[in-house]
Design an enzyme around this catalytic site. Structure first.
Site, mmCIF file in Angstrom:
data_model
loop_
_atom_site.group_PDB
_atom_site.id
_atom_site.type_symbol
_atom_site.label_atom_id
_atom_site.label_comp_id
_atom_site.label_asym_id
_atom_site.label_seq_id
_atom_site.Cartn_x
_atom_site.Cartn_y
_atom_site.Cartn_z
ATOM 1 N N HIS A 1 25.813 59.198 1.842
ATOM 2 C CA HIS A 1 25.586 57.709 1.810
ATOM 3 C C HIS A 1 27.155 56.921 1.463
ATOM 4 O O HIS A 1 27.265 56.136 0.647
ATOM 5 C CB HIS A 1 24.785 57.234 0.881
ATOM 6 C CG HIS A 1 23.297 57.495 1.408
ATOM 7 N ND1 HIS A 1 22.525 56.929 2.217
ATOM 8 C CD2 HIS A 1 22.473 58.616 1.009
ATOM 9 C CE1 HIS A 1 21.378 57.605 2.299
ATOM 10 N NE2 HIS A 1 21.238 58.590 1.642
ATOM 11 N N ASP B 1 27.063 52.002 0.156
ATOM 12 C CA ASP B 1 26.246 52.836 1.019
ATOM 13 C C ASP B 1 27.307 53.114 2.305
ATOM 14 O O ASP B 1 28.402 52.756 2.227
ATOM 15 C CB ASP B 1 24.867 52.546 1.627
ATOM 16 C CG ASP B 1 23.937 53.593 1.764
ATOM 17 O OD1 ASP B 1 24.234 54.625 2.554
ATOM 18 O OD2 ASP B 1 23.077 54.045 0.823
ATOM 19 N N GLU C 1 20.313 63.359 -0.264
ATOM 20 C CA GLU C 1 20.289 63.374 1.230
ATOM 21 C C GLU C 1 21.738 63.761 1.677
ATOM 22 O O GLU C 1 22.414 63.176 2.520
ATOM 23 C CB GLU C 1 19.999 61.881 1.751
ATOM 24 C CG GLU C 1 18.398 61.377 1.637
ATOM 25 C CD GLU C 1 18.181 60.255 2.623
ATOM 26 O OE1 GLU C 1 16.856 60.364 3.221
ATOM 27 O OE2 GLU C 1 18.628 59.591 2.658
#
Ligand SMILES: *[C@@H]1O[C@H](CO)[C@@H](O)[C@H](O)[C@H]1NC(C)=O
Ligand SMILES: *[C@@H]1O[C@H](CO)[C@@H](O)[C@H](O)[C@H]1NC(C)=O
Ligand SMILES: *[C@@H]1O[C@H](CO)[C@@H](O)[C@H](O)[C@H]1NC(C)=O
Ligand SMILES: *[C@@H]1O[C@H](CO)[C@@H](O)[C@H](O)[C@H]1NC(C)=O
Length: 618
Positions: free
Chosen positions: A328, A274, A399
């Site tokens: 990420h 991440d 995201e």
């Protein structure tokens, strides 16, 4: 207190405490399908003491977690034996199945030795033995049992794997099995028949749960007769662990896999990287970990991943690695310019982070740098090489922060840029997978999955929003397959407060095991048969901002087991508001104790009083 009173007091204390370690104070009787506790010395007159497990296993419904689905018949009496009596008799024409199953059986024996207190093992040390080829049939020791105190002298586990030699689980794998017993004098045969390695592996896991340690006899016991036909309701039964926010040792991952196998979960989704850290040591691009790992110790080498994969496979579990992209991805990706590869990732650690990512630190891959795609392709190639063939590979995809990319590409349609990124990455995945597209490509749900630019027949969307969000319906209506990880039920990281100086906790409150267990979104959504087929299964997620290996076991267990039964058995309970039945509490409590016995630090469900007095805490 004078001296003699004090001595007397000490004497009493020590005699009482010498009883407590084995809990010999209590004996149990099965009354109306529950075990009732009696004080052994004062409330019984000389009959043999019945330990809690011997009562629990022979009282009421079969005590197996998850509960079998098709047919269960057991006798409520038990037989004594010692682990040395066990032998494997394999019958399959598939060499690889034979090889793997012998290893599974070795694990089974070792764990029984542990519970019989003959041998202790440490999940950490297990890999060494597993690499050696071990043939339990070569090692039949003279049995410790003599007829006078054992009921079973020879205990054969006879295993038939009939139809398939495939040892790579996929969404078509037949995981059903039948498990039956026959007893002839002192010879017990437990017969497992299955069509695949995986079915037979589950059969072994169930058999293990029909066995327990009786401290009164200092021997193992097994139900004297059983017939079980069993198969899962959902094919995909997963657990996701994030090893980027905090690092988890290989040992702690193995412990987790062991727990998963007892609960019949079959996919370990390894959220490897991440934006916080990049612990995977790539052979092609060692810079990623050199820049991105928390330390050179907190990494996963090829050997580590291989060890995890083999450990998982013996337990019927497929490892699915994920390099989350394009969002990420920050720390670990900053060396591009120095090596002449340009910016591989943008907004790395940029502040104020709130504008450029969902949580600090930021980082989002550069969709217009061809080297970024090449690196991903090579990472996929390495990982697929390590995990073996899989019909499902996770690309991340969630995201994405359009503000981050907007700083660089504001002339472009940014949503379109995400679509291009995902399609290019899918293409790279295909190349990495020897030019075969895995049947399903996993992506996290987001506002962008609804843009419909992804090929729905190839994509399985892992839906993590709330269970009432419209995305659930939209994705299914649009023909996507889904894997459910609803944040309001199956996120195990929620409820520990905020980890930043400012801002709220991300997802309070805590999800209890009852929340996990009761969640049946396919029912609430009123999916018909066709639509329900698009639900491949579910997965609990553990994001690890606030947990590392020190707290791992009790974050996961026994809640993850609750998911195991929801997806394997999917028991009917008429009303989602009805309390969970007593029977479930009793089985879950026994399962939780088995986890502890095998070295997992699972959380208690209630005061020990309630465990010792089933039904008395309702
Ligand atoms: C299990 O038993 C049932 C009923 O006897 C049978 O229909 C089924 O094919 C068996 N399954 C396996 C995997 O042997
Ligand atoms: C990107 O790289 C691939 C091979 O790695 C090549 O086929 C393709 O033409 C390149 N695209 C651009 C825009 O340079
Ligand atoms: C893939 O695996 C083989 C052997 O299993 C090994 O020789 C090869 O180097 C591996 N390739 C990569 C990219 O890791
Ligand atoms: C696009 O970027 C340019 C140069 O950075 C800037 O002047 C312009 O205001 C930006 N436009 C938008 C719509 O953000």
């Amino acid at each position: 207190m004078n001296l003699s009173a004090f001595l007397l007091f000490c004497l009493i204390k020590s005699s009482v405490s010498s009883l407590s370690p084995t809990e010999k104070t209590w004996t149990y009787k099965c009354e109306s399908d529950k075990c009732v506790r009696y004080h052994y010395l004062t409330e019984t007159n000389g009959e043999k003491r019945v330990p809690f497990m011997t009562c629990s296993m022979t009282c009421g419904d079969v005590n197996v977690w998850p509960h079998p689905t098709r047919r269960v018949g057991v006798l409520s009496s038990s037989l004594k034996f010692s682990v040395e009596s066990l032998q494997l008799k394999m019958s399959t024409s598939f060499h690889e199945v034979d090889r793997l199953y012998r290893k599974s059986f070795h694990v089974f024996l070792r764990e029984l030795k542990q519970i019989q207190k003959i041998e202790f093992f440490d999940h950490a040390k297990v890999a060494e033995n597993e690499r050696q080829s071990f043939n339990p049939e070569d090692k039949v020791k003279p049995s410790k049992c003599v007829k006078s105190h054992c009921d079973i002298i020879n205990f054969i586990v006879e295993v038939h794997v009939l139809k398939s030699g495939n040892v790579h689980i996929d969404l078509e794998t037949d995981e059903s099995y039948n498990l039956t017993s026959t007893l002839d004098n002192n010879n017990m045969v437990a017969k497992i028949t299955a069509n695949t390695f995986f079915g037979a592996r589950h059969g072994l896991s169930t058999l293990q749960q029909l066995i327990w340690y009786d401290e009164e006899d200092d021997l193992l016991r097994i139900l004297s007769r059983f017939v079980i036909n069993d198969a899962p309701k959902f094919k995909y039964r997963g657990l996701m662990l994030d090893t980027s926010r905090n690092y988890f040792s290989v040992d702690s991952i193995k412990r987790t896999l062991a727990g998963m196998s007892y609960a019949k979960l079959n996919r370990f989704h390894w959220h490897l990287t991440d934006s916080q850290s990049f612990p995977f040591v790539s052979k092609y691009y060692p810079e990623l970990a050199a820049y991105g790992a928390y330390s050179d110790r907190e990494t996963y080498t090829h050997e580590d991943v291989q060890e995890v994969v083999e450990y998982a496979k013996i337990r019927g579990i497929q490892v699915i690695p994920e390099i989350d992209a394009p969002a990420h991805a920050g720390n670990g990706w900053e060396w591009g310019p120095k090596k002449g590869l340009g910016d591989l990732s943008l907004c790395i650690n940029q502040q104020p982070w709130k504008f450029y990512c969902g949580e600090p630190p930021c980082g989002q891959l550069n969709p217009k740098n061809n080297n970024t795609y090449l690196i991903l392709q090579k990472l996929y190639e390495e990982l697929l090489n390590l995990t073996g063939p899989t019909d499902y590979f996770h690309l991340g995809g969630d995201e994405v922060n359009l503000e981050c990319w907007g700083q660089y590409f504001n002339e472009t349609d940014l949503r379109g840029l995400w679509c291009d990124f995902m399609l290019q990455v899918m293409n790279r995945l295909k190349i990495a997978n020897k030019n075969v597209m895995p049947k399903f490509v996993g992506v996290w749900s987001s506002g962008l999955t609804s843009t419909r630019c992804l090929p729905k027949s190839q994509v399985a969307v892992q839906v993590w929003g709330g269970s009432t969000w419209t995305e659930n319906y939209d994705l299914i209506e649009n023909g996507f397959n889904v894997i459910i990880s609803h944040v309001d039920a199956w996120y195990l990281d929620c409820g520990f407060g905020s980890w930043r100086q400012t801002g709220d906790a991300a997802c309070s409150p805590y999800r209890t095991w009852q929340n996990v267990y009761k969640h049946k979104p396919w029912e609430k959504m009123r999916l018909d048969g066709m639509r329900k087929k698009q639900v491949l299964g579910g997965e609990v997620c553990l994001w690890t901002e606030q947990v590392d290996e020190n707290g791992l076991d009790n974050r996961l267990w026994p809640r993850t087991a609750a998911l195991g039964e929801r997806l394997w058995t999917d028991p009917d309970d008429d009303n989602s508001l009805d309390p969970i039945p007593r029977e479930v509490f009793i089985r879950m409590s026994v399962f939780r104790n088995r986890l502890v016995e095998l070295g997992l630090k699972a959380e208690p469900m209630f005061p020990k009083y309630c465990q010792q007095n089933p039904g008395e805490c309702e």
